[in-house]
Design a protein around this motif. Sequence first.
Motif, mmCIF file in Angstrom:
data_model
loop_
_atom_site.group_PDB
_atom_site.id
_atom_site.type_symbol
_atom_site.label_atom_id
_atom_site.label_comp_id
_atom_site.label_asym_id
_atom_site.label_seq_id
_atom_site.Cartn_x
_atom_site.Cartn_y
_atom_site.Cartn_z
ATOM 1 N N VAL A 1 1.282 8.208 -11.435
ATOM 2 C CA VAL A 1 -0.007 8.099 -12.116
ATOM 3 C C VAL A 1 -0.731 9.445 -12.171
ATOM 4 C CG1 VAL A 1 -2.253 6.961 -12.119
ATOM 5 C CG2 VAL A 1 -0.201 5.679 -11.449
ATOM 6 N N TYR A 2 -0.824 10.129 -11.021
ATOM 7 C CA TYR A 2 -1.540 11.413 -11.007
ATOM 8 C C TYR A 2 -0.878 12.460 -11.910
ATOM 9 C CZ TYR A 2 -3.238 15.922 -9.392
ATOM 10 O OH TYR A 2 -3.743 17.189 -9.345
ATOM 11 N N PRO A 3 0.458 12.667 -11.847
ATOM 12 C CA PRO A 3 1.068 13.653 -12.741
ATOM 13 C C PRO A 3 0.863 13.321 -14.226
ATOM 14 C CG PRO A 3 2.574 13.119 -10.952
ATOM 15 C CD PRO A 3 1.432 12.151 -10.875
ATOM 16 N N ILE A 4 0.950 12.027 -14.563
ATOM 17 C CA ILE A 4 0.740 11.660 -15.962
ATOM 18 C C ILE A 4 -0.694 11.970 -16.386
ATOM 19 C CG2 ILE A 4 0.581 9.705 -17.556
ATOM 20 C CD1 ILE A 4 2.943 8.439 -16.111
ATOM 21 N N GLY A 5 -1.653 11.584 -15.545
ATOM 22 C CA GLY A 5 -3.052 11.858 -15.866
ATOM 23 C C GLY A 5 -3.348 13.346 -15.954
ATOM 24 N N LEU B 1 2.519 6.041 -3.103
ATOM 25 C CA LEU B 1 3.581 6.885 -3.669
ATOM 26 C C LEU B 1 3.582 6.814 -5.190
ATOM 27 C CD1 LEU B 1 6.577 6.214 -1.245
ATOM 28 C CD2 LEU B 1 5.298 8.330 -1.510
ATOM 29 N N LEU B 2 3.391 5.614 -5.746
ATOM 30 C CA LEU B 2 3.355 5.459 -7.195
ATOM 31 C C LEU B 2 2.200 6.251 -7.796
ATOM 32 C CD1 LEU B 2 4.663 3.899 -9.585
ATOM 33 C CD2 LEU B 2 2.921 2.150 -9.247
ATOM 34 N N GLY B 3 1.051 6.189 -7.137
ATOM 35 C CA GLY B 3 -0.097 6.943 -7.637
ATOM 36 C C GLY B 3 0.107 8.438 -7.536
ATOM 37 N N LEU C 1 0.799 -1.223 0.000
ATOM 38 C CA LEU C 1 0.000 0.000 0.000
ATOM 39 C C LEU C 1 0.836 1.279 0.000
ATOM 40 C CD1 LEU C 1 -2.857 1.080 -0.056
ATOM 41 C CD2 LEU C 1 -2.862 1.032 2.449
ATOM 42 N N PRO C 2 1.860 1.413 0.868
ATOM 43 C CA PRO C 2 2.661 2.659 0.822
ATOM 44 C C PRO C 2 3.302 2.884 -0.551
ATOM 45 C CG PRO C 2 3.133 1.414 2.819
ATOM 46 C CD PRO C 2 2.302 0.533 1.961
ATOM 47 N N ALA C 3 3.823 1.803 -1.147
ATOM 48 C CA ALA C 3 4.445 1.949 -2.462
ATOM 49 C C ALA C 3 3.399 2.322 -3.516
ATOM 50 C CB ALA C 3 5.150 0.658 -2.858
ATOM 51 N N LEU C 4 2.215 1.724 -3.416
ATOM 52 C CA LEU C 4 1.159 2.045 -4.377
ATOM 53 C C LEU C 4 0.698 3.485 -4.233
ATOM 54 C CD1 LEU C 4 -0.965 -1.245 -4.180
ATOM 55 C CD2 LEU C 4 0.542 -0.503 -6.041
#
Length: 443
Positions: free
Chosen positions: A42-46, A36-38, A31-34
């Motif tokens: 993911v959010y900046p790309i979106g 941070l990944l989001g 969960l912590p890695a997910l």
Amino acid sequence: MAAPTTTAPAPPGRRRSVTGTRRSVAVLFLLPALVLLGALVVYPIGYSLIRSFYNANGDGFAGFDNYKAIFTDDGIRTALKNNVIWVVFAPTVSTALGLIFAVLTERVRWGTAFKLVVFMPMAISMLAAGIIFRLVYDQDPGKGVANAVWVGIHDTFAQSSAFPNAHPGRESPLKADQGGFITAATVHTGQTVTLPLVGVAPDQMPGGAKKAVAAKADPGKITGTAWQDFTRGKGVGTLGVPDPSEVGYDGMRIEAVKNGKVVASTKAAADGTFTLPAAADGAQLRLPASNFKQPYNGVDWLGPSLVTPAIIGSYVWMWAGFAMVLIAAGLAGLPRELLEAARVDGATEWQVFRKVTIPLLAPVLAVVTVTLMINVLKVFDLVYIIAPGSSQDDANVLALELYRKGFSEGQPGIASAIAVFLLLLVIPVMWFNVRRLRREERR
């Protein structure tokens, strides 16, 4: 004899419970890695993808106008062209150098020390490397290492003039002519000619120069003196006459010119005196432009034509060590019996390298090249720091243009479009790398 005991299988409900617990624990750890990944990927790309379809203010839908600008804006097109140059040359040169270093140092005792020295630039940040190479490429040979070496080599084969700033003074018999100077009147045998000049600092005079003396007349020849006609102090010395404190132009070339052709030439002695043969009778005396050639100041490394290759050179300096270490690791894992078998069969070292070593190293070379290709697509720091303001447009790359559009020119929509375009360029390279890794796993 005792009957064998059997363990009854766990009830289906319990198995599902254990499996679900394990999944829950796994998700909890991930969960912590997910998160941070989001948040960081993911959010900046979106957001960038959505923002790329809006105008500069973000309050109007722009459609594909921002993407059209990538191929119509001159600055972005230059950046795109430079990125192609980066992708073609930087990974290729870095990988080739890494391969050469790894192979050549494999069997020498000091190979580890050499690899350490080559790999050391990787410990330096891009910012620090940019500052270092900004100084290395400085135009002044007294500051820039590259030009200091280049000027030293050039001056070994083509010495600059000792009189670059010399020029006629007041009441001089000389006038300008094709970068040099020529006498206004013709000269004749038996005549003594004076060629006074000024403008050379005392510390720049040739080391062998001596006090200037007036030349003595020779009936069958033309004689004269070329000297520094300047004495410090107001009202001191006489114009057009060598004074005791004035020195001759040692090595000054003098030519006798008739109808545009050189009929005789000579060089001034240490005291400035010179002699021309009778063939110079009726000619004009010319001090050619070679006497006044400016000192060679080296190459304009950071000028518009060389700035991109120069910056690529600094990148290779940093990343050739990375390529060398990975290739050396692959080289250490090669089956030695294959190399020895090729040598036993009569293959030369070059044939072993070309037909055995390189094919066996192909997977490693592919990893290094693809990794560097992804890296150069994002290059920003070196270009931003090394390229001076006058050449930054010529050295522009997509990552730098993204920064300029987003933070300097106030066009976040175009900046977002460039970011998405960069992502699209990276995806095929990453896809190729993933497919290659999966093929390696199957083997």
